[in-house]
Design a protein around this motif. Sequence first.
Motif, PDB file in Angstrom:
ATOM      1  N   GLU A 135       0.835  -0.474   5.432  1.00 36.82           N
ATOM      2  CA  GLU A 135       1.069   0.315   6.491  1.00 36.82           C
ATOM      3  C   GLU A 135       0.939  -0.612   7.993  1.00 36.82           C
ATOM      4  N   ALA A 136       2.073  -0.175   8.583  1.00 35.71           N
ATOM      5  CA  ALA A 136       2.169  -0.850   9.946  1.00 35.71           C
ATOM      6  C   ALA A 136       1.013   0.026  10.917  1.00 35.71           C
ATOM      7  N   GLN A 137       0.499  -0.923  11.753  1.00 36.17           N
ATOM      8  CA  GLN A 137      -0.472  -0.023  12.871  1.00 36.17           C
ATOM      9  C   GLN A 137       0.184   0.037  14.394  1.00 36.17           C
ATOM     10  N   ASP A 138      -0.280   0.315  15.096  1.00 40.75           N
ATOM     11  CA  ASP A 138       0.155   0.376  16.567  1.00 40.75           C
ATOM     12  C   ASP A 138       0.349  -1.008  17.090  1.00 40.75           C
ATOM     13  N   ASP A 139      -0.591  -2.008  16.798  1.00 36.73           N
ATOM     14  CA  ASP A 139      -0.717  -3.018  17.387  1.00 36.73           C
ATOM     15  C   ASP A 139       0.072  -4.042  16.558  1.00 36.73           C
ATOM     16  N   ASP A 140       1.158  -3.676  15.505  1.00 35.37           N
ATOM     17  CA  ASP A 140       1.822  -4.276  14.738  1.00 35.37           C
ATOM     18  C   ASP A 140       1.202  -5.026  13.485  1.00 35.37           C
ATOM     19  N   SER A 141      -0.010  -4.999  13.435  1.00 31.68           N
ATOM     20  CA  SER A 141      -0.745  -5.675  12.548  1.00 31.68           C
ATOM     21  C   SER A 141      -0.354  -4.629  11.219  1.00 31.68           C
ATOM     22  N   ARG A 142      -0.850  -5.095   9.834  1.00 29.59           N
ATOM     23  CA  ARG A 142      -0.722  -4.232   8.777  1.00 29.59           C
ATOM     24  C   ARG A 142      -2.043  -3.847   8.138  1.00 29.59           C
ATOM     25  N   ARG A 143      -1.980  -2.767   7.739  1.00 35.07           N
ATOM     26  CA  ARG A 143      -3.186  -2.374   6.788  1.00 35.07           C
ATOM     27  C   ARG A 143      -2.672  -2.259   5.495  1.00 35.07           C
ATOM     28  N   VAL A 144      -3.464  -2.921   4.702  1.00 24.76           N
ATOM     29  CA  VAL A 144      -2.828  -3.087   3.210  1.00 24.76           C
ATOM     30  C   VAL A 144      -3.811  -2.482   2.171  1.00 24.76           C
ATOM     31  N   GLU A 145      -3.454  -1.740   1.312  1.00 22.76           N
ATOM     32  CA  GLU A 145      -4.206  -1.314   0.116  1.00 22.76           C
ATOM     33  C   GLU A 145      -3.770  -1.908  -1.078  1.00 22.76           C
ATOM     34  N   LEU A 146      -4.673  -2.371  -1.961  1.00 16.73           N
ATOM     35  CA  LEU A 146      -4.228  -3.146  -3.280  1.00 16.73           C
ATOM     36  C   LEU A 146      -4.825  -2.166  -4.363  1.00 16.73           C
ATOM     37  N   LYS A 147      -3.886  -1.564  -5.232  1.00 15.82           N
ATOM     38  CA  LYS A 147      -4.441  -0.842  -6.521  1.00 15.82           C
ATOM     39  C   LYS A 147      -4.171  -1.398  -7.741  1.00 15.82           C
ATOM     40  N   ALA A 148      -5.292  -1.867  -8.575  1.00 18.66           N
ATOM     41  CA  ALA A 148      -4.927  -2.359  -9.796  1.00 18.66           C
ATOM     42  C   ALA A 148      -4.930  -1.255 -10.779  1.00 18.66           C
ATOM     43  N   GLY A 149      -3.889  -1.176 -11.586  1.00 13.64           N
ATOM     44  CA  GLY A 149      -3.703  -0.130 -12.572  1.00 13.64           C
ATOM     45  C   GLY A 149      -3.970  -0.704 -13.773  1.00 13.64           C
ATOM     46  N   THR A 150      -4.084  -2.093 -14.022  1.00 18.45           N
ATOM     47  CA  THR A 150      -4.361  -2.477 -15.539  1.00 18.45           C
ATOM     48  C   THR A 150      -5.311  -3.781 -15.380  1.00 18.45           C
ATOM     49  N   GLU A 151      -5.580  -4.339 -16.494  1.00 22.82           N
ATOM     50  CA  GLU A 151      -6.151  -5.454 -16.486  1.00 22.82           C
ATOM     51  C   GLU A 151      -5.690  -6.540 -15.724  1.00 22.82           C
ATOM     52  N   LEU A 152      -4.215  -6.890 -15.939  1.00 24.73           N
ATOM     53  CA  LEU A 152      -3.587  -7.751 -15.380  1.00 24.73           C
ATOM     54  C   LEU A 152      -3.615  -7.575 -14.079  1.00 24.73           C
ATOM     55  N   GLY A 153      -3.228  -6.446 -13.443  1.00 31.15           N
ATOM     56  CA  GLY A 153      -3.527  -5.904 -12.022  1.00 31.15           C
ATOM     57  C   GLY A 153      -4.891  -6.395 -11.467  1.00 31.15           C
ATOM     58  N   LEU A 154      -6.009  -6.268 -12.047  1.00 30.98           N
ATOM     59  CA  LEU A 154      -7.175  -6.819 -11.762  1.00 30.98           C
ATOM     60  C   LEU A 154      -7.343  -8.106 -11.436  1.00 30.98           C
ATOM     61  N   ARG A 155      -6.615  -8.772 -12.249  1.00 33.49           N
ATOM     62  CA  ARG A 155      -6.543 -10.488 -12.081  1.00 33.49           C
ATOM     63  C   ARG A 155      -5.779 -10.684 -10.947  1.00 33.49           C
ATOM     64  N   LEU A 156      -4.998 -10.035 -10.222  1.00 30.67           N
ATOM     65  CA  LEU A 156      -4.152 -10.264  -9.168  1.00 30.67           C
ATOM     66  C   LEU A 156      -4.877  -9.951  -7.981  1.00 30.67           C
ATOM     67  N   LEU A 157      -6.121  -9.367  -7.978  1.00 36.56           N
ATOM     68  CA  LEU A 157      -6.618  -8.848  -6.729  1.00 36.56           C
ATOM     69  C   LEU A 157      -7.427 -10.021  -6.015  1.00 36.56           C
ATOM     70  N   PRO A 158      -7.599 -10.370  -4.670  1.00 32.87           N
ATOM     71  CA  PRO A 158      -8.161 -10.994  -4.140  1.00 32.87           C
ATOM     72  C   PRO A 158      -9.550 -10.877  -4.261  1.00 32.87           C
ATOM     73  N   ARG A 159     -10.571 -11.869  -4.322  1.00 33.40           N
ATOM     74  CA  ARG A 159     -11.811 -11.646  -4.643  1.00 33.40           C
ATOM     75  C   ARG A 159     -12.591 -10.774  -3.366  1.00 33.40           C
ATOM     76  N   SER A 160     -12.149 -11.009  -2.481  1.00 34.00           N
ATOM     77  CA  SER A 160     -12.894 -10.239  -0.927  1.00 34.00           C
ATOM     78  C   SER A 160     -11.900  -9.214  -0.374  1.00 34.00           C
ATOM     79  N   GLU A 161     -12.447  -8.535   0.324  1.00 30.67           N
ATOM     80  CA  GLU A 161     -11.533  -7.589   1.116  1.00 30.67           C
ATOM     81  C   GLU A 161     -11.335  -8.120   2.364  1.00 30.67           C
ATOM     82  N   LEU A 162     -10.075  -7.507   3.181  1.00 34.35           N
ATOM     83  CA  LEU A 162     -10.199  -7.929   4.406  1.00 34.35           C
ATOM     84  C   LEU A 162      -9.604  -9.435   4.859  1.00 34.35           C
ATOM     85  N   GLY A 163      -8.783  -9.930   3.719  1.00 26.09           N
ATOM     86  CA  GLY A 163      -8.295 -11.196   3.878  1.00 26.09           C
ATOM     87  C   GLY A 163      -8.197 -12.031   2.725  1.00 26.09           C
ATOM     88  N   ALA A 164      -7.197 -12.433   2.445  1.00 22.21           N
ATOM     89  CA  ALA A 164      -7.116 -12.942   1.032  1.00 22.21           C
ATOM     90  C   ALA A 164      -7.832 -14.185   0.690  1.00 22.21           C
TER      91      ALA A 164
END
Length: 164
Positions: A135-164
């Motif tokens: 989602e583009a924000q007014d200041d041109d930054s991006r808000r990004v939500e990651l949603k894992a739907g499978t075990e494989l997807g869980l392994r693609l998530l970065p460990r922390s929020e707000l910065g990979a």
Amino acid sequence: MRILETRLLLWPDEDACAEFARHLAACPDLLNASIELHGSLGAGKTSLVRHLLRALGVSGRIKSPSYAVLESYELAEHGGQGLVSHFDFYRFGDPREWEDAGFRDIFAAPGLKLSEWPEKAAGMLPPADLQICIEAQDDDSRRVELKAGTELGLRLLPRSELGA
Ligand SMILES: Nc1ncnc2c1ncn2[C@@H]1O[C@H](COP(=O)(O)OP(=O)(O)OP(=O)(O)O)[C@@H](O)[C@H]1O
Ligand SMILES: [Mg+2]
């Protein structure tokens, strides 16, 4: 889609998007994942795919598949095992194309599948391992939500929020 876990990221600029792409490219399971890219026109879906393909070693021109629906890439370094299928379903209208163009076969086979505008192929796309909502924000930054739907997807998530 059943959601197992979510992460919220903020990308101040496109460098942050490229950094996340490098994180994804380093995940061993990536090459069998199906990833949906959600977000309105210009959100940055194709940009993320471009950064990801570059991080995976693709050096040629990377076209947006908005007209062709599908652009595919064979990753040289992965011994013929690295097929990447980049879809843009924005103009996808004919359900018969799902069979006729071989899309069903692509989703049933190994390889990385990246789908822009997956909502336009709803009912045909199998459940994704990971949804990335940009989602583009007014200041041109991006808000990004990651949603894992499978075990494989869980392994693609970065460990922390707000910065990979
Ligand atoms: N994280 C970011 N921060 C700032 N600008 C960005 C970021 N990511 C992408 N952009 C810029 O925003 C634009 C996004 O265009 P892009 O084609 O990637 O959008 P898209 O979501 O694929 O749109 P479409 O639905 O039309 O396919 C590009 O001009 C890109 O340079
Ligand atoms: Mg696009």
